[in-house]
Design an enzyme around this catalytic site. Structure first.
Site, PDB file in Angstrom:
ATOM      1  N   LYS A 288      -9.246  26.394  52.276  1.00  0.00           N
ATOM      2  CA  LYS A 288     -10.067  26.607  51.091  1.00  0.00           C
ATOM      3  C   LYS A 288     -11.553  26.669  51.429  1.00  0.00           C
ATOM      4  CE  LYS A 288      -6.810  25.098  47.602  1.00  0.00           C
ATOM      5  NZ  LYS A 288      -6.504  24.185  46.480  1.00  0.00           N
ATOM      6  N   ARG A 323       0.434  20.665  51.626  1.00  0.00           N
ATOM      7  CA  ARG A 323       0.693  22.087  51.385  1.00  0.00           C
ATOM      8  C   ARG A 323      -0.260  22.923  52.234  1.00  0.00           C
ATOM      9  NH1 ARG A 323      -1.052  26.155  47.817  1.00  0.00           N
ATOM     10  NH2 ARG A 323       0.635  27.498  47.020  1.00  0.00           N
TER      11      ARG A 323
END
Length: 343
Positions: A288, A323
């Protein structure tokens, strides 16, 4: 009930943690071998402490108990679990189009399973900021063939479907999915709560304000860490009230969703506040923008090392779901952590 929160601090690990617990100067943290020695007591916007766990007032003991009690596994294997990300979209921020073809997606999933993924998460709608909206039918046309193919080729690997639409949820569960992962915490589709109340699958509730198209306008928090926990707590209570057993629920703080870069870092630093919810924690930091901001790496595909470092912040919970896009590197990170602590 979420006005009062306890923030665990002063972590100890392994044999040292067990000795401190035996001496009465530390308490175990949920499912892990970690222990905490001090806490911050937070009521509304007022924090008291840090103070030793032995000094916590009697009236706070029920809140403290949430941090100590083991949390259910929500139908997934126990312990730290690596979840492989399989985006079947043409516009994913990290691997746009790479798994858009069902055959390529299945091959990638098989490699993830070989690398140690304990669960695979299949998504057919990009939820990056400003992503284009797709219809539930379009979403299912992307997800369905991959899900059905994986049920044949990897029958022993739990499958999760990343969706906020009840049509996709219903079809995915019928096709063999064992987990529904909803970025809207079951707030987007009014049919989602009653649908899942009649199922037995695990459910991930992620924190987000607004929608992927509007979330960047909803970043005003009094205290981002406390506010995220409290808002997630309300979604947990809504799910339970609708008939979804608490034992089936997992929570995801939603890094990058309706949060600035600075807020993401604060949330990561104080992530153990999530223990107040009494649910298994899902950590979804992979590649991210916050990792890019911290490392200076512009290309999302080059952020796997940063992803591993940040994801290890969840290991004190004992049974987090991590994840990630790069399963092999995350599995290595978990094994080093466990080996160093003798777990």
């Amino acid at each position: 009930m979420w006005r009062r929160l306890v923030e665990p601090m002063g972590l100890l690990f392994g044999q040292m943690a067990q000795e401190a617990i035996r001496q009465g100067v530390a308490l175990p943290l949920q499912n892990s071998t970690a222990a905490f020695t001090t806490v911050l007591l937070i009521e509304g916007n007022t924090a008291t402490g840090p103070m030793s766990v032995a000094a916590v007032p009697h009236g706070w003991l029920p809140v403290l108990q949430r941090l100590v009690s083991p949390v259910p596994d929500a139908g997934l294997p126990a312990g730290p679990l690596v979840m492989g990300i399989l985006n079947t979209t043409p516009d994913s921020f990290s691997c746009a189009g790479q798994h858009y073809n069902a055959g390529h997606a299945i091959q990638a999933a098989e490699q993830m399973a070989h690398d140690g993924a304990g669960v695979l998460d299949i998504g057919g709608e990009s939820t990056r900021p400003g992503a284009a909206v797709v219809s539930p039918q379009q979403e299912w046309e992307r997800v369905g063939p991959v899900l059905e193919g994986l049920r044949q080729s990897l029958p022993g690997v739990p499958l999760s479907v990343d969706t906020r639409n009840s049509l996709v949820m219903e079809r995915a569960l019928a096709a063999g999915a064992g987990v529904i992962n909803d970025v809207s915490a079951l707030g987007h589709d009014p049919a989602a709560l009653p649908l899942l109340a009649g199922q037995s699958c695990g459910v991930v509730l992620m924190h987000m304000r607004g929608t992927p198209q509007t979330m960047e306008a909803h970043t005003q928090y009094a205290d981002v860490a406390c506010d995220v926990v409290r808002e997630l707590g309300l979604r947990v209570e809504a799910a339970v009230a609708a008939g979804i057993a608490r034992e089936r629920l997992m929570v995801d703080p939603g890094f990058g969703f309706a949060k600035t870069q600075e807020q993401n870092v604060i949330l990561l630093r104080r992530v153990l506040l999530l223990a107040n919810l009494g649910c298994r924690v899902v950590f979804a930091l992979s590649r991210k923008r916050m990792i890019g901001a911290l490392t200076g790496v512009a290309d999302p595909a080059g952020r796997d090392s940063g992803t591993v470092a940040a994801s290890l912040m969840a290991l004190p919970f004992g049974n987090p779901v991590l994840r990630v896009h790069n399963v092999a590197s995350m599995v290595q990170g978990v094994r080093v952590w466990q080996g160093a602590l003798g777990e």
